[in-house]
Design an enzyme around this catalytic site. Structure first.
Site: not given
Ligand SMILES: Cc1ncc(COP(=O)(O)O)c(C=O)c1O
Length: 357
Positions: A100, A170, A194
């Site tokens: 991510w 994030d 989550k």
């Molecule tokens: C730490 C983290 N950042 C970003 C994301 C991406 O999130 P989204 O699917 O809401 O764009 C996730 C998704 O699993 C994640 O665990």
């Protein structure tokens, strides 16, 4: 009612029972609105009360200071990978602790100059920087971006990074799991799916210097500017009304169950029980190095893929779901977010202890 399993999904994931009950009731008739939560206008007084309550409850949980504000956007955490460079400008520094964060950097680089300043890719993303040896951030960095909890690898920061640059985090997979000092952040963003609600809504806590002032390029689309969203109370376009309702209910549940400190203690206890069982098991090895172990996502391997497959089958038979590791890492992963009851973790530990391969 259909039987519910022990839910170890990584996201969308388990939600607290009182939240599901409130959602069920609101679906048909939301208070005195005369219609369900999915059926009322985002401009109605009834929904205005919902969004104000969600904003205020999160504000209360995190003791959000006057300098900051709570926003509810769409497009997931992934849209923030783009909005951050659009709003904070070129020159972002990124700490790469997994998929991510590397995606956040790659997206930023399609928009403006941004650089990686640290990565644990080589070790298979088993760690975040240790507090005592944090990476040096260039003095002229426009901002520092990091991922507080790495959902896929099961690593987590136990501290807030030190930097003179505006700090962007994030926090998708550990939002609402522990107290933090919001004043130290220029921006926190979290896909709610989550620990904080359903998918389709992203919660932001923004320093108003960035949400009420725009210093990005004039070519930036209006919808991608924080000022646009903030000035309209997160309703520049029709928001995810149901998602905001659910996030507000989760925030209330957290508040009524010990607040963020209560959630942190509960997470600590569940994680300690599970890591102890993994460490004691002759077939199991934890993925994350010890100082980086996550209290939200616990990742581990067995000696062979056949053992992992057999364990997943045994877990399925024992009424558990969501234990397969992410496809990019393999192995096993138990996501033990706020709503996962200690009894579910105890059931998993009992299964593990009796598993001989
Ligand atoms: C730490 C983290 N950042 C970003 C994301 C991406 O999130 P989204 O699917 O809401 O764009 C996730 C998704 O699993 C994640 O665990």
């Amino acid at each position: 009612m259909a039987k519910r399993r022990h839910n170890f999904n990584a996201g969308p994931a388990a939600l607290p029972t009182p939240v599901l009950e409130a959602a069920r009731d609101s679906l048909f008739a939301h208070g005195d609105a005369g219609a369900g939560i999915l059926e009322i206008s985002h401009r109605s007084a009834d929904f205005e009360a919902v969004i104000a309550d969600a904003r205020e409850t999160i504000g209360e949980l995190y003791a959000v200071p006057e300098t900051h504000e709570v926003l509810f956007l769409q497009g997931g955490a992934s849209l923030q990978f783009a909005m951050v460079p659009y709003n904070f400008g070129p020159g972002g520094a990124y700490i790469d602790t997994g998929t991510w964060s590397s995606r956040a950097l790659a997206e930023a680089q399609t928009i403006a100059h941004a650089t990686g300043v640290w990565s644990s890719a080589e070790g298979g993303y088993r760690a975040v920087p240790e507090e005592a040896s944090q990476p040096k951030i260039p003095a002229d960095a426009a901002y520092l971006h990091y991922t507080s909890n790495n959902t896929i690898y099961g690593t987590q920061y136990g501290y807030t990074p030190e930097t003179a640059a505006p700090l962007v985090c994030d926090m998708s997979s550990d939002f609402m799991s522990r107290p933090i000092d919001v004043a130290r952040y220029a921006l926190i963003y979290a896909g709610a799916q989550k620990n904080a609600g359903p998918s389709g809504v992203t919660v932001l806590i923004a320093d108003k210097r960035y949400s009420r002032g725009f210093a990005g390029a004039p070519t930036t689309p209006k919808i991608l500017r924080y000022v646009t969203q903030a000035a309209k109370g997160s309703m520049y376009n029709t928001p995810n009304t149901f998602g905001i309702f659910a996030v507000g209910q989760v925030a209330r549940w957290v508040r009524d169950n010990g607040g963020l400190a209560g959630m942190a203690a509960r997470a600590e206890a569940k994680a300690a029980t599970l890591y102890a069982a993994i460490d004691a098991h002759p077939l199991c090895t934890g993925h994350a190095v010890e100082h980086s172990r996550s209290r939200m996502n616990v990742t581990w391997r067995m000696q062979t893929a056949a053992q992992e497959k057999a364990f997943l089958a045994a877990a399925d038979a024992a009424g558990m779901m969501g234990l397969k590791g992410h496809r990019s890492v393999g192995g096993l992963r138990a996501s033990i977010y706020n709503a996962v009851e200690p009894a579910s973790v105890d059931a998993l530990v009992a299964l593990l202890e009796g598993f001989t391969g």
